[in-house]
Design a protein around this motif. Structure first.
Motif, PDB file in Angstrom:
ATOM      1  N   ILE A  20     -23.757 -29.317  27.277  1.00 36.32           N
ATOM      2  CA  ILE A  20     -24.519 -29.201  26.043  1.00 36.32           C
ATOM      3  C   ILE A  20     -26.011 -29.284  26.346  1.00 36.32           C
ATOM      4  O   ILE A  20     -26.438 -30.041  27.223  1.00 36.32           O
ATOM      5  CB  ILE A  20     -24.066 -30.308  25.050  1.00 36.32           C
ATOM      6  N   ASP A  21     -26.787 -28.476  25.643  1.00 38.91           N
ATOM      7  CA  ASP A  21     -28.238 -28.459  25.761  1.00 38.91           C
ATOM      8  C   ASP A  21     -28.800 -28.753  24.378  1.00 38.91           C
ATOM      9  O   ASP A  21     -28.652 -27.946  23.458  1.00 38.91           O
ATOM     10  CB  ASP A  21     -28.709 -27.094  26.273  1.00 38.91           C
ATOM     11  N   ILE A  22     -29.438 -29.913  24.223  1.00 37.11           N
ATOM     12  CA  ILE A  22     -29.940 -30.333  22.916  1.00 37.11           C
ATOM     13  C   ILE A  22     -31.458 -30.173  22.900  1.00 37.11           C
ATOM     14  O   ILE A  22     -32.185 -30.974  23.482  1.00 37.11           O
ATOM     15  CB  ILE A  22     -29.555 -31.792  22.604  1.00 37.11           C
ATOM     16  N   ILE A  66     -29.054 -26.790  19.230  1.00 30.95           N
ATOM     17  CA  ILE A  66     -28.103 -27.364  20.171  1.00 30.95           C
ATOM     18  C   ILE A  66     -27.242 -26.228  20.691  1.00 30.95           C
ATOM     19  O   ILE A  66     -26.665 -25.459  19.915  1.00 30.95           O
ATOM     20  CB  ILE A  66     -27.205 -28.419  19.490  1.00 30.95           C
ATOM     21  N   ILE A 109     -24.024 -25.079  23.243  1.00 38.83           N
ATOM     22  CA  ILE A 109     -22.819 -25.598  23.910  1.00 38.83           C
ATOM     23  C   ILE A 109     -22.163 -24.487  24.718  1.00 38.83           C
ATOM     24  O   ILE A 109     -22.037 -23.354  24.254  1.00 38.83           O
ATOM     25  CB  ILE A 109     -21.810 -26.137  22.873  1.00 38.83           C
ATOM     26  N   ALA A 140     -25.241 -32.982  29.958  1.00 42.55           N
ATOM     27  CA  ALA A 140     -26.164 -32.659  28.876  1.00 42.55           C
ATOM     28  C   ALA A 140     -27.578 -32.516  29.416  1.00 42.55           C
ATOM     29  O   ALA A 140     -27.967 -33.183  30.367  1.00 42.55           O
ATOM     30  CB  ALA A 140     -26.116 -33.736  27.797  1.00 42.55           C
ATOM     31  N   ALA A 194     -30.804 -34.905  24.798  1.00 43.60           N
ATOM     32  CA  ALA A 194     -29.837 -35.662  25.599  1.00 43.60           C
ATOM     33  C   ALA A 194     -30.268 -37.122  25.699  1.00 43.60           C
ATOM     34  O   ALA A 194     -29.426 -38.018  25.876  1.00 43.60           O
ATOM     35  CB  ALA A 194     -29.712 -35.041  26.987  1.00 43.60           C
ATOM     36  N   LEU A 237     -23.534 -39.118  27.544  1.00 44.67           N
ATOM     37  CA  LEU A 237     -24.213 -37.889  27.933  1.00 44.67           C
ATOM     38  C   LEU A 237     -24.786 -38.078  29.331  1.00 44.67           C
ATOM     39  O   LEU A 237     -25.703 -38.878  29.532  1.00 44.67           O
ATOM     40  CB  LEU A 237     -25.329 -37.543  26.937  1.00 44.67           C
ATOM     41  N   LYS A 266     -27.014 -36.929  31.891  1.00 45.55           N
ATOM     42  CA  LYS A 266     -28.211 -36.096  31.754  1.00 45.55           C
ATOM     43  C   LYS A 266     -28.527 -35.311  33.021  1.00 45.55           C
ATOM     44  O   LYS A 266     -28.499 -35.836  34.122  1.00 45.55           O
ATOM     45  CB  LYS A 266     -29.392 -36.974  31.354  1.00 45.55           C
ATOM     46  N   ALA A 298     -27.713 -24.887  28.947  1.00 50.78           N
ATOM     47  CA  ALA A 298     -26.338 -25.365  28.825  1.00 50.78           C
ATOM     48  C   ALA A 298     -25.477 -24.862  29.972  1.00 50.78           C
ATOM     49  O   ALA A 298     -24.642 -25.595  30.523  1.00 50.78           O
ATOM     50  CB  ALA A 298     -25.745 -24.927  27.488  1.00 50.78           C
TER      51      ALA A 298
END
Length: 430
Positions: free
Chosen positions: A32-34, A39, A41, A122, A127, A142, A144, A363
């Motif tokens: 996941i990339d927030i 966001i 996924i 993440a 993250a 998460l 990181k 992501a």
């Protein structure tokens, strides 16, 4: 929104509730990339009905053993899926992960079902910002991954492994570019998210952030929201289709009585000042059409990014400029504006290149980063078996379908794993 292959057909799912209704698939590995605005996924699902070899069909839960050195590996057939949510609606993302039980698909999911041991790769600022929320709501940690590292890893993988990933957009025509892997580096990666990062990429894990600008996708969305009352990025982008930026922008012809400024190579239609025309007009904001404002705003930001990208490419002698991030979204006017800017300032020597999976670089890079000393995991590899005449496996994947607006779309692929689900990073080439 998610688009994925179901029984060989590309299906659109436009809301979380519709996503929940989809049939469950065997899912492994999730990243996941927030970001500040979105966001993103990426997850792998063994929902493919394709065989892992040419002789025998394979059911979703079956695995083919492929010897490698002194260890056995399996090849899992399936699809790589791409999903996005607005960061402001993070609860929708959490509900989606929970509904599909994706929170169980981290680095530890095949070793322990203990909640406190489940980790998800993440990246992005979120993250850190939302780590406690994911722990509280989903019981996951998460794990990181550094953001720039993830962006570069994702871009390198796509450029090396996916056919018809990179393309140019010139004069309304999209032309795919097949890049020689031996001639990939160096290049300038321009990632357009809320802000813009410009990264000089010299090789695998060899890169440097050389510049950037705060005028990016967040600027377009934020100013657009204030000026037009649009509620989403996509609504604002759609509105720009209907607009005319010449109502807002001051052109060279407006200054020179409709004439070109030929001596310095400026056409009468060139923009002399973005948003400059209202300065000399006795009109208020409500007197201008929202679609014209949206068009001018998009033009201004795209032009700015194209020019800064070229100046940085010039600074390091780079001819190849590759753009990623969710700002572009396969939008014709955006791509045309950036391409024209790069072409104009470089006098045709440099070209802007775009990516079909532009928004998922971070992501995907995090997805490729799965490794854990305790579990013995190594970086993931997506693989495709070569034709029947060859017995080796190469690290290449094929797109199963055109990706609409680069937002999502399943990629048919095969995942190399060991007998204990250990993932190995070396793939033989033919």
């Amino acid at each position: 929104m998610e688009r994925q292959l179901i029984d060989g057909k590309l299906e659109n799912t436009d809301s979380t509730s519709e996503l929940i209704k989809q049939s469950a698939h065997e899912i492994s590995h999730l990243a996941i990339d927030i970001g500040g605005s979105l966001i993103k996924i990426v997850y792998f699902s063994t929902n493919s009905k394709r065989s892992t070899n040419d002789e025998a069909p394979t059911l979703p839960k079956e695995r083919q053993e492929v010897p490698s050195r002194d260890l056995n590996h399996h090849i899992l057939s399936g699809g790589l899926h791409f999903v996005k949510f607005e960061t402001s609606k993070i609860e929708d993302c959490i509900n989606f992960l929970s509904s599909k039980k994706l929170q169980q698909c981290g680095a530890q999911c095949h070793y322990s079902h203990a909640v406190d041991k489940i980790k998800i790769k993440a990246t992005g600022g979120g993250a850190f910002k939302f780590a406690d929320l994911f722990k509280e709501k989903l019981g996951i940690t998460l794990d990181k991954v550094e953001e720039m590292e993830s962006l570069v890893a994702g871009a390198n993988f796509l450029l090396k492994a996916v056919n018809h990933e990179a393309y140019t957009y010139i004069g309304g025509r999209k032309e795919y570019v097949q890049i020689d892997q031996n001639d990939l580096y160096p290049y300038l990666l321009v990632n357009i998210g809320s802000g813009v990062s410009m990264i000089k990429v010299d090789g695998d894990e060899k890169f440097q952030r050389v510049s950037g600008t705060s005028v990016g996708g967040g600027t377009f969305w934020g100013l657009g929201k204030l000026l037009t009352k649009c509620k989403s990025f996509d609504e604002l982008l759609e509105l720009s289709h209907q607009g005319n930026n010449r109502v807002i922008d001051m052109l060279v012809g407006d200054i020179y009585g409709g004439m070109d400024y030929a001596k310095i190579g400026l056409a009468s239609t060139a923009i002399a000042s973005s948003f400059g025309k209202p300065v000399s007009e006795n009109r208020e904001l409500e007197d201008y059409k929202p679609e014209d404002i949206a068009r001018s705003l998009l033009r201004m930001i795209s032009n700015n990014i194209g020019q800064i990208a070229y100046l940085n490419a010039l600074r390091f002698g780079l001819k190849r400029i590759i753009l990623g991030g969710f700002f572009i979204r396969d939008h014709a006017y955006t791509m045309d504006t950036i391409s024209v800017a790069v072409d104009f300032w470089s006098k045709g020597e440099a070209k802007a290149m775009f990516l079909r999976h532009e928004g998922f670089l971070g992501a995907l890079g995090a997805f490729m980063n799965y490794k854990d000393g305790n579990a013995g995991l190594m970086p993931l590899q997506l693989v495709e078996q070569t034709p029947k005449s060859s017995s080796c496996i190469v690290d290449r994947i094929h797109n199963s379908t055109h990706v609409h607006e680069n937002e999502s779309g399943a990629i048919d692929c095969r995942l190399r794993v060991s007998s204990s689900f250990k993932i190995y990073d070396e793939v033989k080439r033919c």
